[in-house]
Design an enzyme around this catalytic site. Structure first.
Site, PDB file in Angstrom:
ATOM      1  CG  ASP A 104      -1.815   1.311   1.444  1.00 62.05           C
ATOM      2  OD1 ASP A 104      -1.586   2.211   0.760  1.00 62.05           O
ATOM      3  OD2 ASP A 104      -2.853   1.087   2.050  1.00 62.05           O
TER       4      ASP A 104
ATOM      5  CG  HIS B 194       7.585  11.016 -27.445  1.00 61.63           C
ATOM      6  ND1 HIS B 194       8.148  10.739 -26.521  1.00 61.63           N
ATOM      7  CD2 HIS B 194       6.331  10.448 -27.526  1.00 61.63           C
ATOM      8  CE1 HIS B 194       7.337   9.658 -25.845  1.00 61.63           C
ATOM      9  NE2 HIS B 194       6.347   9.603 -26.357  1.00 61.63           N
TER      10      HIS B 194
HETATM   11  C1  BG6 Z   1       3.437   7.371 -25.812  1.00 64.20           C
HETATM   12  C2  BG6 Z   1       2.053   8.214 -25.829  1.00 64.20           C
HETATM   13  O1  BG6 Z   1       4.166   8.259 -25.041  1.00 64.20           O
HETATM   14  O2  BG6 Z   1       3.798   7.275 -27.353  1.00 64.20           O
HETATM   15  C3  BG6 Z   1       1.000   7.528 -26.778  1.00 64.20           C
HETATM   16  O3  BG6 Z   1       1.263   8.415 -24.659  1.00 64.20           O
HETATM   17  C4  BG6 Z   1       1.566   7.094 -28.025  1.00 64.20           C
HETATM   18  O4  BG6 Z   1      -0.268   8.224 -27.100  1.00 64.20           O
HETATM   19  C5  BG6 Z   1       2.997   6.446 -28.066  1.00 64.20           C
HETATM   20  O5  BG6 Z   1       0.876   6.083 -28.733  1.00 64.20           O
HETATM   21  C6  BG6 Z   1       3.838   6.412 -29.174  1.00 64.20           C
HETATM   22  O6  BG6 Z   1       4.951   5.388 -29.144  1.00 64.20           O
HETATM   23  P1  BG6 Z   1       5.287   4.646 -30.232  1.00 64.20           P
HETATM   24  O7  BG6 Z   1       6.606   4.072 -29.692  1.00 64.20           O
HETATM   25  O8  BG6 Z   1       4.435   3.585 -30.656  1.00 64.20           O
HETATM   26  O9  BG6 Z   1       5.505   5.592 -31.669  1.00 64.20           O
END
Ligand code: BG6
Length: 490
Positions: free
Chosen positions: A86, A243
């Protein structure tokens, strides 16, 4: 080397969808250090064997080439352990510390603590402060301990700073590893190799030779079962703040003086600080947000965002963002950087296109297409260099576009290491290069905040686009204003 890897959120989606398959691949490839234990912690009561069965069943969802045989699974499962916790109870952390520091034979290690202990927080981020504070309170923050934080790290600058403040109270910067799984993708590491392992491109990697740079992360999937999370998040926070901006830093950064984590991260931070800040006017002009309506993706009818499960009626959350920015320094002044990401687009396609300038003085008849370098991130992992060539068909001949095409999956005969596999192994080994430092993460938030503000003040919601398209037409119009086109339209 021995290690303990503790997965908080041990029964959650991220653990069984991404982390366990990645750990199994590392195990199969012989890369996981031998004397390791993986401890999943979660709220409910289970025995070690019940947890192993749970993971075994989940592996049925993994693509067949990556699925363990019965024999492989039983070997892998010997490393797996389960513990009920927990997260609000201090004594449960004290128990965890005993498990780590005074293992008994039943816990898979005869005696003594492991060389390193990695706490992977695969939980909802609102639990990060609590977990970090409690780990610190029981002394599970010594020099052998590292904590891995999964995105989303905050909702805006203030919440990201608050998380960092609490994490910092227990862990030093070098102990706190912020994951951006795009940095673990082999193609992204190749970007570093391309730029700084070859002398060829660096002299032309600048405004004098480059007309514009386009970063696209297109997904053909929708929000799936994550409607509630996604609706609170949106594409800007989910993909751009992390990203897409990380990709931009890798493309635009100056050559670091060494391959040390901080040398690289210092250069990435400079790029983030050099991005042209948005104003209310430039948000309205240079940022396009969209939301998908029903359409057809890969020949299959797809619902609109508002018809997806757990998405509230009338939601104005964006599922698409395209934007134009500039890196304000001597190398890049005036070069547009276009970023674009979205769900339910025409294809799953992540790539960076470096469009070079036209030849200064054309001597061949006909159109001369400028060169471009396409860095393919997924689904293929490769490079395409587009050139003009003569077929040799006669005098005064027009040139023909050709391309040099490099497929890394074919170029290397070994299986390429997946992003989570790479990042988990790096976390265990304490290699920090591919993790995001807190100042980078906060700067990225600082830069996106005026967009969030601009949208909050804008009575028009996101623009509609049909599922299966490349987003709202306004995205192409934004690029066309500079005389350019998105790469898929060329
Ligand atoms: C994640 C997002 O960080 O990256 C998702 O939260 C997205 O929404 C994913 O689909 C994409 O990752 P990849 O590696 O499949 O391009």
């Amino acid at each position: 080397m021995s290690f303990d890897l503790v997965l908080f959120g041990g029964t959650g989606d991220l653990t069984w969808r991404k982390l366990m398959p990645a750990l199994f691949q590392a195990f199969r490839h012989g890369k996981l250090p031998e004397h390791g234990r993986i401890l999943a912690v979660a709220r409910d009561e289970r025995t070690h064997d019940q947890y192993r069965d749970f993971i075994r069943e989940r592996f049925a969802n993994v693509e067949s080439a990556k699925r363990p045989t019965d024999e492989e699974f039983s070997q892998f499962a010997r490393m797996l352990f389960y513990r009920r916790m927990d997260l609000a109870q201090p004594e449960h952390y004290a128990g965890l510390r005993r498990w780590i520091e005074q293992p008994s034979g039943e816990d898979g290690r005869a005696s003594g603590p492991a060389d390193t202990a990695v706490m992977f927080l695969a939980t909802s981020p609102h639990l990060f402060p609590q977990i970090c504070a409690q780990l610190g309170a029981v002394g599970l923050n010594g020099p052998r301990v590292r904590v891995v934080l999964e995105k989303p790290l905050g909702h805006d600058l203030a919440s990201a700073q608050e998380i960092n403040r609490v994490v910092r109270a227990s862990f030093s910067e070098d102990q706190a590893l912020r994951i951006d799984h795009y940095l673990g993708k082999p193609a992204v590491q190749n970007l570093m190799a391309l730029r700084f392992g070859n002398a060829l491109f660096e002299p032309i990697w600048r405004r004098e030779s480059i007309a514009n740079i386009q970063i696209t992360i297109a997904e053909s999937i929708g929000v799936g079962t994550r409607g509630d999370f996604y609706d609170r998040t949106g594409a800007l926070r989910d993909m751009v703040q992390n990203h897409a901006l990380q990709l931009l830093t890798m493309i635009a950064m100056e050559p670091p003086s060494t391959s040390d984590a901080d040398a690289i991260r210092d250069e990435k931070l400079k790029v983030l600080k050099s991005l042209r800040p948005f104003t209310a006017e430039s948000v309205a002009r240079d940022v396009v947000r969209g939301q998908y309506k029903a359409g057809t993706v890969d020949g299959t009818p797809a619902p609109g965002y508002l018809d997806e499960a757990k998405v509230p009626a009338g939601s104005r959350t964006e599922t698409f963002v395209a934007l134009r920015t500039e890196v304000q320094n001597w190398r890049w002044a005036g070069v547009p950087f276009y970023l674009r990401t979205g769900k339910r687009l025409a294809a799953r396609d992540a790539q960076i296109v470096v469009n070079f300038r036209e030849v200064p003085h054309p001597i061949f008849p006909g159109a001369n297409q400028p060169n471009k370098l396409v860095i393919k991130l997924q689904p293929e992992d490769g490079l395409e260099l587009h050139l003009m060539a003569a077929k040799g068909a006669g005098s005064n001949e027009s040139l023909t576009p050709v391309k040099l095409d490099l497929d890394f999956d074919k170029a290397f005969d070994t299986e390429r290491v997946g992003a989570y596999e790479k990042l988990l192994l790096d976390a265990i080994a304490g290699r920090l290069n591919l993790f995001v430092r807190s100042d980078e993460q906060e700067q990225a938030w600082r830069w996106v905040e005026p967009i969030l503000k601009g949208w909050a003040d804008d009575p028009n919601g996101p623009r509609a686009y049909a599922a299966g398209s490349w987003g709202p037409p306004a995205s192409s119009a934004m690029v066309a204003r500079d005389g350019h086109v998105w790469d898929e339209e060329q």
